[in-house]
Write an enzyme that holds these catalytic residues in place. Structure first.
Site, PDB file in Angstrom:
ATOM      1  N   GLY A  92      38.217  40.761  41.819  1.00  0.00           N
ATOM      2  CA  GLY A  92      38.373  39.437  41.221  1.00  0.00           C
ATOM      3  C   GLY A  92      37.058  38.698  41.367  1.00  0.00           C
ATOM      4  N   HIS A  93      36.393  38.449  40.267  1.00  0.00           N
ATOM      5  CA  HIS A  93      35.105  37.765  40.316  1.00  0.00           C
ATOM      6  C   HIS A  93      35.226  36.409  39.619  1.00  0.00           C
ATOM      7  CE1 HIS A  93      33.096  41.974  40.702  1.00  0.00           C
ATOM      8  NE2 HIS A  93      33.652  41.559  41.813  1.00  0.00           N
ATOM      9  N   GLY A 125      26.553  26.162  46.853  1.00  0.00           N
ATOM     10  CA  GLY A 125      27.647  25.525  46.131  1.00  0.00           C
ATOM     11  C   GLY A 125      28.085  26.439  45.012  1.00  0.00           C
ATOM     12  N   GLN A 145      34.416  45.092  45.039  1.00  0.00           N
ATOM     13  CA  GLN A 145      34.741  45.182  46.465  1.00  0.00           C
ATOM     14  C   GLN A 145      33.453  45.148  47.295  1.00  0.00           C
ATOM     15  OE1 GLN A 145      36.474  47.823  44.401  1.00  0.00           O
ATOM     16  NE2 GLN A 145      37.841  46.159  43.945  1.00  0.00           N
ATOM     17  N   ARG A 179      42.582  65.950  38.910  1.00  0.00           N
ATOM     18  CA  ARG A 179      42.223  66.445  37.573  1.00  0.00           C
ATOM     19  C   ARG A 179      43.381  66.460  36.582  1.00  0.00           C
ATOM     20  NH1 ARG A 179      39.704  71.359  40.501  1.00  0.00           N
ATOM     21  NH2 ARG A 179      41.423  70.680  41.785  1.00  0.00           N
ATOM     22  N   THR A 213      45.198  38.437  44.084  1.00  0.00           N
ATOM     23  CA  THR A 213      46.568  38.413  44.615  1.00  0.00           C
ATOM     24  C   THR A 213      46.967  37.047  45.173  1.00  0.00           C
ATOM     25  OG1 THR A 213      45.756  39.082  46.778  1.00  0.00           O
ATOM     26  CG2 THR A 213      46.444  40.850  45.294  1.00  0.00           C
ATOM     27  N   GLY A 214      45.994  36.153  45.355  1.00  0.00           N
ATOM     28  CA  GLY A 214      46.305  34.840  45.930  1.00  0.00           C
ATOM     29  C   GLY A 214      46.532  34.881  47.436  1.00  0.00           C
ATOM     30  N   GLY A 225      31.086  36.894  46.617  1.00  0.00           N
ATOM     31  CA  GLY A 225      30.539  35.988  45.597  1.00  0.00           C
ATOM     32  C   GLY A 225      29.583  36.732  44.667  1.00  0.00           C
ATOM     33  N   ARG A 279      42.717  34.896  52.790  1.00  0.00           N
ATOM     34  CA  ARG A 279      41.807  35.889  53.392  1.00  0.00           C
ATOM     35  C   ARG A 279      41.690  35.650  54.887  1.00  0.00           C
ATOM     36  NH1 ARG A 279      37.710  34.661  48.634  1.00  0.00           N
ATOM     37  NH2 ARG A 279      38.787  35.814  46.997  1.00  0.00           N
ATOM     38  N   ASP A 304      34.643  40.119  48.042  1.00  0.00           N
ATOM     39  CA  ASP A 304      34.758  38.656  47.909  1.00  0.00           C
ATOM     40  C   ASP A 304      33.526  37.928  48.438  1.00  0.00           C
ATOM     41  OD1 ASP A 304      37.409  39.139  47.028  1.00  0.00           O
ATOM     42  OD2 ASP A 304      38.039  39.290  49.106  1.00  0.00           O
TER      43      ASP A 304
HETATM   44  P1  IMP Z   1      43.432  48.716  46.689  1.00  0.00           P
HETATM   45  O1  IMP Z   1      42.037  48.739  46.188  1.00  0.00           O
HETATM   46  O2  IMP Z   1      44.348  47.839  45.868  1.00  0.00           O
HETATM   47  O3  IMP Z   1      43.998  50.089  46.877  1.00  0.00           O
HETATM   48  O4  IMP Z   1      43.424  48.046  48.151  1.00  0.00           O
HETATM   49  C1  IMP Z   1      42.832  48.684  49.270  1.00  0.00           C
HETATM   50  C2  IMP Z   1      42.192  47.661  50.197  1.00  0.00           C
HETATM   51  O5  IMP Z   1      41.060  47.094  49.547  1.00  0.00           O
HETATM   52  C3  IMP Z   1      43.103  46.475  50.564  1.00  0.00           C
HETATM   53  O6  IMP Z   1      42.792  46.062  51.872  1.00  0.00           O
HETATM   54  C4  IMP Z   1      42.684  45.407  49.579  1.00  0.00           C
HETATM   55  O7  IMP Z   1      42.963  44.106  50.071  1.00  0.00           O
HETATM   56  C5  IMP Z   1      41.189  45.671  49.503  1.00  0.00           C
HETATM   57  N1  IMP Z   1      40.601  45.214  48.242  1.00  0.00           N
HETATM   58  C6  IMP Z   1      40.681  45.810  47.032  1.00  0.00           C
HETATM   59  N2  IMP Z   1      39.992  45.118  46.120  1.00  0.00           N
HETATM   60  C7  IMP Z   1      39.448  44.076  46.753  1.00  0.00           C
HETATM   61  C8  IMP Z   1      38.571  43.019  46.331  1.00  0.00           C
HETATM   62  O8  IMP Z   1      38.163  42.899  45.180  1.00  0.00           O
HETATM   63  N3  IMP Z   1      38.202  42.147  47.295  1.00  0.00           N
HETATM   64  C9  IMP Z   1      38.597  42.257  48.598  1.00  0.00           C
HETATM   65  N4  IMP Z   1      39.399  43.232  49.022  1.00  0.00           N
HETATM   66  C10 IMP Z   1      39.823  44.139  48.108  1.00  0.00           C
END
Ligand code: IMP
Length: 430
Positions: A40-41, A419, A224, A143, A305-306, A15, A309, A13
């Site tokens: 989520g971008h 911004g 991530q 596998r 997921t909403g 950015g 953070r 997250d």
């Molecule tokens: P999973 O990837 O759904 O298995 O989640 C494992 C961990 O990675 C959890 O703490 C999630 O909140 C975190 N996580 C997974 N994808 C993201 C992302 O795109 N941004 C921030 N945290 C993430």
């Protein structure tokens, strides 16, 4: 022209989508290399907001070919929804525009059911996104996963999906006392998915190689962040794929010889979703201030997921670690504008444990929860900086904050975003 890689330098997250958008226009290919729709971008362009989970952010530009690489796990249901949404916003999502690696893995409703059942049964929760990511990568590693190439043969695909669901139902029922999934209905849906996505399947590694050979630029888009990397992150509170530089090579099928810039995207403060250690976390007023109320798209609530953070001060110990893990050639700093009005602004450049100060982590991310941050207070600034377009437009305190990050990490900053709009960016070295 080489392969440039964009990587999250924190817990995701940061950015990345936004920065990728800022530089994707010059690329022939933009490619995602790991993870799935747990990412989520958000990209804001020409007043429109694009929310992407599987498709690379470069799709917002008309030029680049977009690739979903072999290191990804792909939920076709979600991909279809994302394409529909993009088409409604006027974006071309044809097979000529979006290619899926034949070696990527397919994520199914069974993986999602298993993810939720496993998380529910865990004594120590990870806080997964519930998108089936862990189980899909577990099958890949064991596998017995389903690769995207299956989508080129609709009937065979449906048969394989049915067998996969029936096999998994035993685990759902016997181990987790969950209801079984309807194997026939899911197989029928995947028959349809195969017809839709079959034309998108390609050897994307060859496409990347061709582009590089003919002198074009390829941008690899990380998902991530480094601290969620399966090997180098805060294990077990990590995701199930390589989020760092290594993932770009394996997840695209490209060699290191082509590597150009390794761009680490850093938010001006620290955030984390889900469980796990977070030394500089602020649970009170500062945390709420950094998070925002959720009324703005850039507030700190998960795009996927909403979830709110967790927020805290910038942790330079972790940033140095991240720079070393990835060999970062530069940082891009995002959301500097959010710090306006905070005084002082704190940074953590060392840890303390048992009366001893640590400038370096003794065992990587292991035991991170046992350290206390040592803070340095820097003067803040009150001005709204969203109109700043050059370094000189910034208040001196904001400039010094950026320079301090460069000094403490030894990594130069190339861009600073102030911004969410495309033009709200400062080219730092100019
Ligand atoms: P999973 O990837 O759904 O298995 O989640 C494992 C961990 O990675 C959890 O703490 C999630 O909140 C975190 N996580 C997974 N994808 C993201 C992302 O795109 N941004 C921030 N945290 C993430």
């Amino acid at each position: 022209m080489p392969l440039h890689v964009i990587i999250g330098a924190q817990w995701g997250d940061e950015g990345k989508g936004r920065i990728l958008d800022a530089i994707a226009g010059e690329a022939a290919i933009v490619a995602r290399f790991s993870g799935g729709d747990n990412a989520g971008h958000t990209v804001t362009a020409d007043g429109k907001i694009f929310r992407l989970h599987l498709i690379p952010s470069g799709i917002v530009h008309p030029g680049p070919l977009c690739i979903l690489g072999s290191g990804m796990v792909i939920n076709p249901q979600r991909l279809l929804a994302e394409m529909d949404q993009l088409r409604a916003q006027g974006v071309d999502c044809s097979p000529e525009r979006i290619k899926i690696s034949h070696a990527a893995h397919i994520l199914t409703p069974l993986h999602i059911a298993l993810d939720q059942a496993e998380e529910g049964a865990r004594e120590k929760k990870i806080g997964t996104t519930g998108r089936g990511i862990g189980p899909a990568f577990s099958e890949k590693t064991a596998r017995c996963g389903l690769r995207a190439e299956t989508l080129t043969q609709p009937e065979e695909c449906a048969d394989k999906i049915k067998a996969h669901i029936l096999r998994g139902n035993r685990t759902l029922e016997k181990l987790y006392s969950q209801p079984p999934l309807d194997a026939d209905a899911i197989a029928a849906t995947f028959f349809q998915f195969a017809q839709t996505f079959g034309p998108h399947i390609a050897d994307t590694s060859a496409l990347v190689a061709d582009a590089l050979r003919s002198g074009k630029t390829v941008l690899a888009e990380g998902a991530q962040g480094t601290l969620l990397d399966l090997d180098q992150g805060t294990y077990p509170f990590v995701t199930s794929s390589p989020t760092g530089i290594a993932g770009a090579f394996s997840g695209l099928g490209v060699g290191a010889r082509e590597l150009g810039r390794v761009i680490g995207v850093v938010k001006a403060f620290q955030t984390r979703v889900g469980e796990g250690p977070f030394p500089t976390e602020q649970t009170g007023e500062i945390g709420n201030r950094l998070r925002g109320t959720g009324s703005m798209p850039w507030d700190e609530f998960g795009t996927t997921t909403g979830r709110p953070r967790r927020c805290g001060w910038l942790d330079l110990m972790l940033l140095r670690y991240s720079a070393r893990q990835n060999g970062m050639t530069e940082f891009v700093l995002t959301k500097l504008d959010i710090l306006s009005g905070l005084n002082p602004v704190r940074i953590c450049a060392a840890y303390e444990r048992g009366g001893k100060t640590y400038p370096e982590l003794p065992l990587g991310m292991s035991g991170l929860e046992t350290f206390r941050p040592v803070y340095t207070d820097l003067p803040g600034w009150d001005e709204d900086i969203r109109n700043a377009r050059t370094k000189e437009d910034l208040p001196a305190a904001a400039r010094r904050y950026v320079e301090r990050i460069e000094k403490e990490t030894g990594v130069p900053v190339s861009l600073v975003s102030v911004g969410s709009e495309r033009e709200e960016i400062i080219h730092w070295k100019k």
